[in-house]
Design a protein around this motif. Structure first.
Motif, short mmCIF file in Angstrom:
data_model
loop_
_atom_site.label_atom_id
_atom_site.label_comp_id
_atom_site.label_asym_id
_atom_site.label_seq_id
_atom_site.Cartn_x
_atom_site.Cartn_y
_atom_site.Cartn_z
N TYR A 298 0.82 -1.21 0.00
CA TYR A 298 0.00 0.00 0.00
C TYR A 298 0.85 1.27 0.00
O TYR A 298 0.35 2.35 -0.28
CB TYR A 298 -0.89 0.05 1.26
CG TYR A 298 -1.93 -1.03 1.36
CD1 TYR A 298 -2.69 -1.41 0.26
CD2 TYR A 298 -2.16 -1.65 2.58
CE1 TYR A 298 -3.66 -2.39 0.37
CE2 TYR A 298 -3.13 -2.64 2.71
CZ TYR A 298 -3.88 -3.01 1.60
OH TYR A 298 -4.84 -3.97 1.72
N LEU A 299 2.13 1.13 0.36
CA LEU A 299 2.99 2.31 0.49
C LEU A 299 4.42 1.89 0.12
O LEU A 299 5.26 1.68 0.97
CB LEU A 299 2.94 2.86 1.92
CG LEU A 299 3.58 4.23 2.15
CD1 LEU A 299 2.85 5.30 1.33
CD2 LEU A 299 3.55 4.59 3.63
N GLU B 103 7.25 8.41 -7.47
CA GLU B 103 6.21 8.25 -8.49
C GLU B 103 6.84 8.12 -9.87
O GLU B 103 7.80 8.80 -10.22
CB GLU B 103 5.27 9.45 -8.47
CG GLU B 103 4.13 9.32 -9.47
CD GLU B 103 3.06 10.37 -9.28
OE1 GLU B 103 2.20 10.48 -10.17
OE2 GLU B 103 3.08 11.07 -8.25
N THR C 87 -6.73 0.32 -3.24
CA THR C 87 -5.56 1.07 -2.79
C THR C 87 -4.27 0.41 -3.26
O THR C 87 -3.31 1.09 -3.67
CB THR C 87 -5.56 1.20 -1.25
OG1 THR C 87 -6.73 1.90 -0.85
CG2 THR C 87 -4.33 1.93 -0.75
N GLU D 260 -1.38 2.08 -5.83
CA GLU D 260 0.05 2.18 -5.54
C GLU D 260 0.88 1.58 -6.67
O GLU D 260 1.94 2.13 -7.02
CB GLU D 260 0.36 1.50 -4.21
CG GLU D 260 1.78 1.68 -3.71
CD GLU D 260 2.13 3.13 -3.35
OE1 GLU D 260 3.25 3.33 -2.83
OE2 GLU D 260 1.33 4.05 -3.61
N ARG E 152 0.89 4.25 -9.27
CA ARG E 152 1.67 5.43 -8.87
C ARG E 152 3.15 5.26 -9.19
O ARG E 152 3.81 6.20 -9.67
CB ARG E 152 1.50 5.69 -7.37
CG ARG E 152 2.23 6.95 -6.89
CD ARG E 152 2.23 7.06 -5.38
NE ARG E 152 3.06 6.07 -4.72
CZ ARG E 152 4.40 6.17 -4.60
NH1 ARG E 152 5.05 7.20 -5.13
NH2 ARG E 152 5.08 5.23 -3.98
#
Length: 240
Positions: free
Chosen positions: A95-96, A101, A121, A125, A128
């Motif tokens: 998720y992170l 980016e 989510t 990611e 991203r």
């Protein structure tokens, strides 16, 4: 992309049958197959930055590196990395991801989506960290497929609790997966609608990952696709 050959599908199926007894052969074969699929759309991987999200013990990362890619593994579970993690592996939450980016040429995720609680989510990611024009390779085992319950399939059709209890009676050990904890009921229809609603990706491939014929057509039939697809493969391009 052409439909997979029957010989290729049969070889993968035989390898899956011996996943527990011969994981090296099973996952090395799957990694080569996946890398071939990625190269069919991304071209040669040499010199490309490839991010393997949730790749466990690193079979896919090793195969991407063997083909000359600058490949990195991000895995949230230290136990999944095994006794000899792939060099450079990073413990990181999908998720992170600890990436800027638009960094990756290819963002790769094989059979992870059904293990995350918030697929939307997770997908955001992956998008991203992929550069505009780059590719996202995403595959997952949908819940209603014959393999949806993983090690306790196909008894998940009778209910997850019953299937897990049967697995423990038969093997003498608890199942690795628990529905709602580390395995989630992900379905093809809602996933496709979710992806199509995004303005930042284009679907290049929508097909059964292993099906030997009509691999794209089966994913376009509501109802049938939830059972017959087995494993959905999406190849997405990040839009500018």
């Amino acid at each position: 992309m052409k439909d997979p050959s029957l010989r290729r599908s049969a070889a993968l199926f035989r390898a899956f049958l011996h996943e527990q007894s011969d994981p090296d052969h099973c996952y090395a074969l799957l990694a080569r197959d996946a890398a071939n699929q990625v190269e069919a759309w991304a071209g040669p991987l040499a010199g490309r930055l490839v991010v393997d999200v949730g790749g466990g013990s690193g079979w896919f990362t090793r195969e991407f590196r063997r083909r000359g890619a600058e490949a990195y593994l991000f895995e949230p579970d230290a136990a999944e990395l095994g006794a000899r993690p792939v060099p450079g592996a990073v413990l990181a939450d999908g998720y992170l991801l600890p990436l800027a980016e638009g960094r990756a040429d290819v963002c790769f995720s094989s059979n992870v989506l059904e293990h995350v609680e918030d697929p939307a989510t997770f997908l955001s990611e992956l998008v991203r960290v992929t550069r505009p024009g780059g590719l996202i390779y995403l595959s997952f085992t949908n819940w209603l497929s014959p393999w949806g319950g993983h090690e306790w399939a196909p008894w998940h059709y009778l209910g997850a609790h019953r299937a897990r209890a049967r697995y423990q009676r038969r093997t003498g050990r608890p199942a690795k997966h628990t529905l709602g904890e580390n395995l989630h009921a992900v379905h093809i229809g809602p996933t496709l609608r979710q992806v199509r609603a995004r303005g930042d990706v284009e679907i290049l491939v929508q097909r059964s990952r292993y099906w030997p014929f009509l691999a794209s057509a089966v994913t376009r039939v509501p109802g049938l696709r939830e059972f017959a697809t087995w494993n959905l493969l999406l190849v997405l391009r990040r839009c500018p």
